[in-house]
Design a protein around this motif. Structure first.
Motif, mmCIF file in Angstrom:
data_model
loop_
_atom_site.group_PDB
_atom_site.id
_atom_site.type_symbol
_atom_site.label_atom_id
_atom_site.label_comp_id
_atom_site.label_asym_id
_atom_site.label_seq_id
_atom_site.Cartn_x
_atom_site.Cartn_y
_atom_site.Cartn_z
ATOM 1 N N SER A 332 22.671 25.986 -16.026
ATOM 2 C CA SER A 332 23.275 25.399 -15.694
ATOM 3 C C SER A 332 24.132 26.642 -15.512
ATOM 4 C CB SER A 332 24.358 24.414 -16.625
ATOM 5 O OG SER A 332 25.232 25.794 -17.700
ATOM 6 N N LEU A 333 24.081 27.896 -15.547
ATOM 7 C CA LEU A 333 24.895 28.913 -14.680
ATOM 8 C C LEU A 333 23.756 29.914 -13.512
ATOM 9 C CD1 LEU A 333 27.105 30.221 -17.736
ATOM 10 C CD2 LEU A 333 28.048 29.054 -15.056
ATOM 11 N N LYS A 334 22.338 28.989 -14.257
ATOM 12 C CA LYS A 334 21.932 29.965 -12.598
ATOM 13 C C LYS A 334 22.059 29.150 -11.307
ATOM 14 C CE LYS A 334 18.539 32.009 -16.927
ATOM 15 N NZ LYS A 334 17.348 31.780 -17.111
ATOM 16 N N ILE A 335 23.244 27.771 -11.518
ATOM 17 C CA ILE A 335 22.443 27.328 -10.784
ATOM 18 C C ILE A 335 23.903 27.628 -10.211
ATOM 19 C CG2 ILE A 335 20.283 26.489 -10.902
ATOM 20 C CD1 ILE A 335 22.345 24.150 -11.561
ATOM 21 N N ASP A 336 24.687 27.939 -10.995
ATOM 22 C CA ASP A 336 26.107 27.875 -10.479
ATOM 23 C C ASP A 336 26.505 28.644 -9.065
ATOM 24 O OD1 ASP A 336 29.057 28.743 -10.195
ATOM 25 O OD2 ASP A 336 29.476 27.601 -11.301
ATOM 26 N N LYS A 337 26.915 28.197 -8.069
ATOM 27 C CA LYS A 337 26.877 29.150 -7.038
ATOM 28 C C LYS A 337 28.153 30.286 -6.633
ATOM 29 C CE LYS A 337 25.619 29.265 -2.536
ATOM 30 N NZ LYS A 337 25.761 27.670 -1.301
ATOM 31 N N ASP A 338 29.086 29.974 -7.568
ATOM 32 C CA ASP A 338 29.818 31.475 -7.230
ATOM 33 C C ASP A 338 29.057 32.223 -8.555
ATOM 34 O OD1 ASP A 338 31.783 30.088 -6.684
ATOM 35 O OD2 ASP A 338 32.914 29.387 -8.155
ATOM 36 N N VAL A 339 28.572 31.824 -9.987
ATOM 37 C CA VAL A 339 27.965 33.143 -10.764
ATOM 38 C C VAL A 339 26.669 33.965 -10.011
ATOM 39 C CG1 VAL A 339 26.959 33.391 -12.508
ATOM 40 C CG2 VAL A 339 28.397 32.076 -12.444
ATOM 41 N N VAL A 340 25.774 32.746 -8.870
ATOM 42 C CA VAL A 340 24.705 33.676 -8.364
ATOM 43 C C VAL A 340 24.926 34.151 -7.280
ATOM 44 C CG1 VAL A 340 22.028 32.532 -6.736
ATOM 45 C CG2 VAL A 340 23.191 31.657 -9.318
ATOM 46 N N ILE A 341 26.280 33.588 -6.652
ATOM 47 C CA ILE A 341 26.137 34.631 -5.149
ATOM 48 C C ILE A 341 27.359 36.039 -5.748
ATOM 49 C CG2 ILE A 341 28.012 34.971 -3.125
ATOM 50 C CD1 ILE A 341 26.027 33.224 -2.362
ATOM 51 N N MET A 342 27.594 35.980 -6.440
ATOM 52 C CA MET A 342 28.079 36.986 -7.187
ATOM 53 C C MET A 342 26.488 38.631 -7.702
ATOM 54 S SD MET A 342 30.471 37.387 -10.643
ATOM 55 C CE MET A 342 30.634 38.719 -11.259
ATOM 56 N N ALA A 343 26.315 37.487 -8.349
ATOM 57 C CA ALA A 343 24.514 38.760 -8.628
ATOM 58 C C ALA A 343 23.866 39.214 -8.005
ATOM 59 C CB ALA A 343 23.703 37.402 -9.837
ATOM 60 N N VAL A 344 24.130 38.047 -6.666
ATOM 61 C CA VAL A 344 22.705 38.677 -5.449
ATOM 62 C C VAL A 344 23.411 40.056 -3.957
ATOM 63 C CG1 VAL A 344 20.731 37.032 -5.487
ATOM 64 C CG2 VAL A 344 23.244 36.959 -4.511
ATOM 65 N N LYS A 345 24.717 39.800 -4.398
ATOM 66 C CA LYS A 345 25.254 40.527 -3.916
ATOM 67 C C LYS A 345 25.163 41.949 -4.881
ATOM 68 C CE LYS A 345 28.671 37.691 -1.288
ATOM 69 N NZ LYS A 345 30.264 37.993 -0.980
ATOM 70 N N LYS A 346 25.054 42.103 -5.335
ATOM 71 C CA LYS A 346 25.370 43.097 -6.142
ATOM 72 C C LYS A 346 23.608 43.612 -6.452
ATOM 73 C CE LYS A 346 29.330 43.240 -9.381
ATOM 74 N NZ LYS A 346 29.322 44.091 -9.387
ATOM 75 N N ALA A 347 22.741 42.207 -6.783
ATOM 76 C CA ALA A 347 21.454 43.064 -6.715
ATOM 77 C C ALA A 347 20.572 42.121 -6.326
ATOM 78 C CB ALA A 347 20.880 43.472 -8.345
ATOM 79 N N GLY A 348 19.546 42.397 -5.185
ATOM 80 C CA GLY A 348 19.081 41.058 -4.305
ATOM 81 C C GLY A 348 17.873 40.505 -5.716
ATOM 82 N N ASP A 349 17.237 41.463 -6.263
ATOM 83 C CA ASP A 349 16.457 41.545 -7.542
ATOM 84 C C ASP A 349 16.594 40.237 -8.029
ATOM 85 O OD1 ASP A 349 14.534 43.347 -5.539
ATOM 86 O OD2 ASP A 349 14.482 44.793 -7.281
ATOM 87 N N VAL A 350 17.700 40.260 -8.584
ATOM 88 C CA VAL A 350 18.486 38.972 -9.152
ATOM 89 C C VAL A 350 17.202 37.254 -8.572
ATOM 90 C CG1 VAL A 350 20.528 37.547 -10.112
ATOM 91 C CG2 VAL A 350 20.141 39.808 -9.848
#
Length: 463
Positions: A332-350
């Motif tokens: 459920s959190l792997k599709i949470d937009k806030d969490v996902v955007i935060m992660a990919v902004k730090k590391a694209g390979d996420v």
């Protein structure tokens, strides 16, 4: 495999010697007698002395350079230099470990051997057996290199002064001490204060000595695994996990339930997140403690209770520390937009840990801004998107993109975008600017087409 063809040109030989001094073997004879070339060779690899001319094997300067680079290469020096006692003593004083390259007479010469021990005690292995029984020689050796104790005579392995000197330099030298001294409290304490892991070489009795174990875990938390008698000793366990969080694995069940002990593990500078792995399940479900764990190491999220891996606060904290920790979050959190955007902004390979439904265009573009290599994780439906292609190229993912795409239509889009990105554009003022401000190649091309420094002063980024 090295070529056997002689190196005929000086420039060719110099180039080869820069890679490996042993290439001197392939040189013409006149080059093997060239002092400058041979000095270059032996300074790169002392064993190149073997291929020098007989005349240069008599050169003190050449032999010194060779011996300092690789002590055993002394064996290739001329007989006169190998037997030159004053020269050998001079070499040892400079730090050359050359005893193995000397003749048997020199290996029996106590003064020479003592000088060699000062340079590198591990050379005791090459000394004559009569000197391996000599306490003065062995003491000199182990003070320089503790593990040289292994080459000492059986009698000296029982000598407390010798063994103390050895373990003071390297605690693991305790391995070579006699059984009696492995059970000597003074010796073992000295060893574990230098290396906590040396406790493994001590006697069973010493592993049950609280002071000995306390000193050992101060140096190495892992030493707790060698002293199960103290797995329930809170002071010892706490000190152990502070040194290495993984030491909690060897604590008793009761200690793994102690919140302050686990907190100590999470503050460790070594594998802090691992502290949560070995904590009691009840503590793995403690939000406050888990937050502390993921703050220290985002990957600790994998050891948290399932409910907390679905807690947005916890996952956000973990991702802020280590973006790739999103892998351990609930679906459920792997599709949470806030969490996902935060992660990919730090590391694209996420992107590689995200389900396809989480990869919308906004997420993918943010990931590609961080790393062009993230293109390899983009879903098929977005791989042909013009904006996605452009961002991938701008961020350096052009080669990966080209290798991934089979569609002629998509390849055409890629070609058009590359041309667009690399082509200098004209702004409203008539000035030229590079579409890709991050591409050094395009920037240089822009500079060339804009007139060098003048173009550089006019060039600006496209907003």
């Amino acid at each position: 495999m090295e070529s056997e063809t002689p190196l005929l040109q000086r420039e060719e030989l110099v180039s080869a010697l820069q890679r490996d001094g042993l290439c001197l073997r392939h040189a013409r004879e006149n080059f093997k007698a060239d002092e400058e070339l041979v000095m270059f060779a032996v300074s790169q690899n002392g064993n190149a002395l073997k291929f020098a001319s007989e005349e240069l094997k008599k050169s003190k300067a050449i032999v010194t350079a060779a011996a300092l680079q690789h002590g055993p290469s002394m064996q290739y020096a001329s007989k006169d230099l190998i037997e030159d006692r004053d020269f050998v003593l001079e070499l040892c004083a400079k730090g050359a470990s050359c005893l193995s390259g000397l003749d048997e007479k020199m290996k029996k010469d106590k003064e020479v051997v003592l000088a060699c021990m000062s340079a590198n005690g591990f050379q005791l292995d090459n000394a004559d057996p009569s000197l391996q029984k000599d306490k003065e020689v062995v003491l000199r050796a182990v003070k320089s290199h503790g593990k040289a104790l292994r080459f000492a005579s059986e009698e000296l392995l029982k000598d407390k002064e010798v063994v103390m000197a050895a373990v003071s330099e390297n605690g693991d030298a305790l391995k070579f001490a006699s059984s009696e001294l492995k059970n000597d409290r003074d010796v073992v304490l000295c060893a574990v204060k230098q290396s906590g892991d040396s406790l493994k070489h001590s006697s069973e009795e010493m592993r049950k000595d609280r002071e000995v174990v306390l000193e050992a875990v101060k140096k190495s938390g892992r030493a707790l695994s060698l002293a199960p008698a103290f797995s329930d000793d809170k002071e010892i366990v706490t000190i152990a996990v502070q040194a290495n969080a993984k030491a909690l694995k060897f604590a008793s069940k009761d200690m793994k339930k102690e919140k302050d002990v686990v907190y100590s593990a999470l503050k460790s500078e070594c594998s802090a997140g691992e502290g949560l792995k070995f904590a009691d399940p009840e503590l793995q479900a403690d939000k406050q403690l888990v937050m502390e764990a993921v703050r220290a190491d985002g990957d600790a999220l994998q050891f948290a209770n399932a409910l907390l891996r679905g807690d947005k606060d916890v996952v956000t904290e973990a991702v802020s520390t280590r973006p790739e920790a999103l892998e351990y979050a609930t679906d459920s959190l792997k599709i949470d937009k806030d969490v996902v955007i935060m992660a990919v902004k730090k590391a694209g390979d996420v992107l590689k840990v995200l389900p396809s439904e989480a990869q919308d265009k906004e997420v993918v573009l943010e990931a590609l801004k961080t790393s062009g290599d993230a293109i390899k994780y983009v879903t098929e439906d977005l791989i042909a998107d013009r904006e996605v292609i452009k961002q991938a190229i701008i961020s350096g993912g052009e080669k990966l993109l080209g290798a991934m795409v089979d569609s002629v239509e998509t390849q055409q889009i890629i070609a058009e975008v590359i041309e667009e990105v690399e082509r200098p554009a004209t702004n409203s003022s008539g000035e030229t600017s590079c579409l890709n401000p991050n591409d050094e190649t395009a920037e240089r091309r822009c500079e060339d087409e804009s007139g060098g420094e003048q173009g550089d002063s006019k060039r600006r980024k496209v907003e």
